[in-house]
Write a protein that holds these residues in place. Structure first.
Motif, PDB file in Angstrom:
ATOM      1  N   TRP A 230       0.834  -1.210   0.000  1.00 35.32           N
ATOM      2  CA  TRP A 230       0.000   0.000   0.000  1.00 35.32           C
ATOM      3  C   TRP A 230       0.866   1.257   0.000  1.00 35.32           C
ATOM      4  N   MET A 231       2.019   1.193   0.632  1.00 33.23           N
ATOM      5  CA  MET A 231       2.930   2.344   0.592  1.00 33.23           C
ATOM      6  C   MET A 231       3.450   2.569  -0.828  1.00 33.23           C
ATOM      7  N   ALA A 232       3.797   1.478  -1.509  1.00 36.87           N
ATOM      8  CA  ALA A 232       4.251   1.595  -2.893  1.00 36.87           C
ATOM      9  C   ALA A 232       3.150   2.181  -3.776  1.00 36.87           C
ATOM     10  N   GLU A 233       1.925   1.747  -3.550  1.00 32.15           N
ATOM     11  CA  GLU A 233       0.798   2.291  -4.322  1.00 32.15           C
ATOM     12  C   GLU A 233       0.651   3.791  -4.088  1.00 32.15           C
ATOM     13  N   THR A 234       0.771   4.206  -2.823  1.00 30.46           N
ATOM     14  CA  THR A 234       0.646   5.632  -2.493  1.00 30.46           C
ATOM     15  C   THR A 234       1.753   6.445  -3.154  1.00 30.46           C
ATOM     16  N   ILE A 235       2.983   5.942  -3.095  1.00 27.54           N
ATOM     17  CA  ILE A 235       4.114   6.661  -3.695  1.00 27.54           C
ATOM     18  C   ILE A 235       3.938   6.761  -5.208  1.00 27.54           C
ATOM     19  N   GLN A 236       3.498   5.660  -5.841  1.00 30.48           N
ATOM     20  CA  GLN A 236       3.308   5.694  -7.293  1.00 30.48           C
ATOM     21  C   GLN A 236       2.229   6.694  -7.684  1.00 30.48           C
ATOM     22  N   GLN A 237       1.123   6.714  -6.944  1.00 32.72           N
ATOM     23  CA  GLN A 237       0.019   7.602  -7.302  1.00 32.72           C
ATOM     24  C   GLN A 237       0.359   9.066  -7.071  1.00 32.72           C
ATOM     25  N   ARG A 238       1.043   9.343  -5.964  1.00 29.21           N
ATOM     26  CA  ARG A 238       1.324  10.744  -5.624  1.00 29.21           C
ATOM     27  C   ARG A 238       2.501  11.330  -6.387  1.00 29.21           C
ATOM     28  N   THR A 239       3.385  10.467  -6.865  1.00 30.37           N
ATOM     29  CA  THR A 239       4.575  10.985  -7.580  1.00 30.37           C
ATOM     30  C   THR A 239       4.639  10.440  -9.004  1.00 30.37           C
ATOM     31  N   ARG A 240       3.509  10.115  -9.568  1.00 33.55           N
ATOM     32  CA  ARG A 240       3.473   9.531 -10.908  1.00 33.55           C
ATOM     33  C   ARG A 240       4.113  10.468 -11.937  1.00 33.55           C
ATOM     34  N   SER A 241       3.942  11.764 -11.745  1.00 28.25           N
ATOM     35  CA  SER A 241       4.513  12.728 -12.696  1.00 28.25           C
ATOM     36  C   SER A 241       6.040  12.757 -12.631  1.00 28.25           C
ATOM     37  N   GLN A 242       6.614  12.231 -11.547  1.00 28.79           N
ATOM     38  CA  GLN A 242       8.076  12.177 -11.405  1.00 28.79           C
ATOM     39  C   GLN A 242       8.638  10.795 -11.767  1.00 28.79           C
ATOM     40  N   GLU A 243       7.891  10.051 -12.573  1.00 27.27           N
ATOM     41  CA  GLU A 243       8.313   8.688 -12.924  1.00 27.27           C
ATOM     42  C   GLU A 243       9.718   8.654 -13.516  1.00 27.27           C
ATOM     43  N   THR A 244      10.002   9.547 -14.463  1.00 24.39           N
ATOM     44  CA  THR A 244      11.330   9.571 -15.094  1.00 24.39           C
ATOM     45  C   THR A 244      12.419   9.826 -14.066  1.00 24.39           C
ATOM     46  N   PHE A 245      12.142  10.726 -13.129  1.00 26.67           N
ATOM     47  CA  PHE A 245      13.118  11.031 -12.085  1.00 26.67           C
ATOM     48  C   PHE A 245      13.435   9.794 -11.258  1.00 26.67           C
ATOM     49  N   TRP A 246      12.408   9.059 -10.833  1.00 25.00           N
ATOM     50  CA  TRP A 246      12.631   7.882  -9.997  1.00 25.00           C
ATOM     51  C   TRP A 246      13.370   6.789 -10.756  1.00 25.00           C
ATOM     52  N   LEU A 247      13.094   6.657 -12.056  1.00 22.64           N
ATOM     53  CA  LEU A 247      13.796   5.653 -12.847  1.00 22.64           C
ATOM     54  C   LEU A 247      15.281   6.001 -13.000  1.00 22.64           C
ATOM     55  N   VAL A 248      15.574   7.292 -13.163  1.00 26.13           N
ATOM     56  CA  VAL A 248      16.974   7.726 -13.233  1.00 26.13           C
ATOM     57  C   VAL A 248      17.671   7.473 -11.898  1.00 26.13           C
ATOM     58  N   VAL A 249      16.998   7.790 -10.800  1.00 26.55           N
ATOM     59  CA  VAL A 249      17.581   7.592  -9.471  1.00 26.55           C
ATOM     60  C   VAL A 249      17.869   6.121  -9.217  1.00 26.55           C
ATOM     61  N   THR A 250      16.946   5.255  -9.602  1.00 24.51           N
ATOM     62  CA  THR A 250      17.170   3.829  -9.348  1.00 24.51           C
ATOM     63  C   THR A 250      18.318   3.297 -10.202  1.00 24.51           C
ATOM     64  N   HIS A 251      18.505   3.837 -11.416  1.00 21.84           N
ATOM     65  CA  HIS A 251      19.657   3.456 -12.234  1.00 21.84           C
ATOM     66  C   HIS A 251      20.954   3.960 -11.606  1.00 21.84           C
ATOM     67  N   MET A 252      20.929   5.164 -11.059  1.00 25.92           N
ATOM     68  CA  MET A 252      22.114   5.712 -10.407  1.00 25.92           C
ATOM     69  C   MET A 252      22.470   4.944  -9.138  1.00 25.92           C
ATOM     70  N   GLY A 253      21.464   4.334  -8.514  1.00 28.94           N
ATOM     71  CA  GLY A 253      21.697   3.546  -7.304  1.00 28.94           C
ATOM     72  C   GLY A 253      22.065   2.101  -7.574  1.00 28.94           C
ATOM     73  N   ASP A 254      22.046   1.700  -8.838  1.00 30.85           N
ATOM     74  CA  ASP A 254      22.413   0.336  -9.207  1.00 30.85           C
ATOM     75  C   ASP A 254      23.859   0.075  -8.795  1.00 30.85           C
ATOM     76  N   PRO A 255      24.142  -1.079  -8.163  1.00 32.85           N
ATOM     77  CA  PRO A 255      25.535  -1.399  -7.828  1.00 32.85           C
ATOM     78  C   PRO A 255      26.486  -1.287  -9.018  1.00 32.85           C
ATOM     79  N   LYS A 256      25.981  -1.595 -10.195  1.00 29.51           N
ATOM     80  CA  LYS A 256      26.802  -1.467 -11.404  1.00 29.51           C
ATOM     81  C   LYS A 256      27.287  -0.032 -11.593  1.00 29.51           C
ATOM     82  N   ALA A 257      26.440   0.942 -11.235  1.00 37.37           N
ATOM     83  CA  ALA A 257      26.813   2.352 -11.392  1.00 37.37           C
ATOM     84  C   ALA A 257      27.959   2.734 -10.463  1.00 37.37           C
ATOM     85  N   ALA A 258      28.080   2.053  -9.326  1.00 35.14           N
ATOM     86  CA  ALA A 258      29.189   2.344  -8.415  1.00 35.14           C
ATOM     87  C   ALA A 258      30.528   2.031  -9.079  1.00 35.14           C
TER      88      ALA A 258
END
Length: 339
Positions: free
Chosen positions: A10-38
């Motif tokens: 339910w927390m994931a659902e809330t975050i997705q609904q409230r920040t849906r317009s920032q989808e690209t931002f979250w995808l970039v952040v998760t790529h930057m946090g990938d261990p491969k990026a380190a």
């Protein structure tokens, strides 16, 4: 754990609904946090600013990801994108959540590897910057700014993992805390200047100990490929399942990078001493080189060949950053000065 998992969905659902317009931002952040990026981004960027901080990043990235793999094999841990279907608790009321191309990782979920490696690696970066600022300005406020940035980075990566349904909140918190502890402890114990035999032994030891743990758990009747089967079953797009997210890919990356570090120190002890302009040029060329190395397609069958080539790929990473590129830049800039 059922209640913890349910609240996480339910927390994931809330975050997705409230920040849906920032989808690209979250995808970039998760790529930057990938261990491969380190290995491919943070390591070269840091190395050409401070050699010691750079190799510390490489050290922390390899050890923290290896430990994360061991923890995942022992702790298991569901992932949200498959637990929604497997739990059968949402038959009457399906959560309004969506998967993404980065969602379908195949390893167990606890603790979060993205959060753990990010917290460990970025501690090296911000503590180095903070110490440098304090030594130059003697301002506690100014030297504290990097640590505030550290918190923002770790929290952002954690939220991005919840957003894409890759992890539950408690897995992100566990990974962040563990990574922070590793960053504080291991950043003071960086094996600089060790002989090549040390790195060969370290890489081989980590590889064999992980394989022995895997074999031992299987002998006890624990099937460690369970997460791969669930990922393939519940991922909404089959092409989102990638071999480089499998547990053995992490193992190959970590052991390869450590061996590559040892080889780089063996070929050129102490590295190349370059002024700031050649360093910036080396960073640019190294980044382009690592980008193309990372994009090299590898055959996924047989799996042993894939993991072997994946290992070799990350053996090359420290060679490119620490020896080959700065060596070429030094050669041409030094020759130009002579002319």
């Amino acid at each position: 754990m059922e209640a913890v998992y349910t609240h996480g969905i339910w927390m994931a659902e809330t975050i997705q609904q409230r920040t849906r317009s920032q989808e690209t931002f979250w995808l970039v952040v998760t790529h930057m946090g990938d261990p491969k990026a380190a290995f491919l981004l943070v390591f070269p960027f840091t190395y050409f600013i401070s050699k010691r901080a750079g190799v510390a990043v490489l050290w922390l990235a390899a050890i923290s990801e290896w430990l994360n793999l061991v923890f995942k094999w022992i702790l298991f841990g569901e992932r949200p994108f498959w637990w929604i279907g497997e739990s059968r608790l949402f038959v009457n009321k399906q959560p309004n959540v969506h998967q993404f191309s980065s969602t379908c990782e195949t390893g167990p979920g606890s603790p979060s590897g993205h959060a753990m490696v990010t917290a460990a690696v970025w501690w090296v970066v911000v503590s180095s910057v903070g110490s440098s600022l304090y030594s130059r300005t003697h301002s506690v406020v100014l030297s504290a700014a990097p640590y505030l940035l550290y918190v923002v980075i770790v929290v952002a990566v954690g939220i991005s993992r919840i957003f894409i349904l890759a992890h539950f909140p408690h897995q992100v918190i566990a990974g962040s805390i563990t990574g922070f502890i590793l960053g504080v402890v291991l950043s003071r114990r960086v094996p600089e200047g060790r002989p090549l035999l040390f790195f060969i032994s370290l890489s081989t030891g980590l590889l064999l100990s992980a394989l022995m743990l895997h074999a031992g758990l299987q002998r006890l009747g624990i099937e460690l490929s369970w997460s791969i089967a669930l990922a393939k079953k519940w991922c909404s797009h089959a092409e989102w399942i990638r071999m480089d997210t499998a547990p053995f890919s992490s193992l190959a990356r970590d052991c390869g990078a450590l061996l590559g570090w040892g080889l780089a120190q063996y070929w050129k002890p102490g590295g190349w001493s370059l002024p700031w302009a050649p360093r910036a040029l080396s960073l640019a060329i190294s980044s382009m080189g690592l980008y193309h190395v990372n994009r090299l397609p590898l055959p996924v069958r047989p799996q042993g060949l894939f993991y072997s080539l994946f290992f070799v790929k990350f053996v090359l990473v420290p060679q490119i950053v620490m020896v080959l590129v700065p060596g070429l830049v030094h050669f041409f800039t030094h020759k130009k000065k002579k002319d």
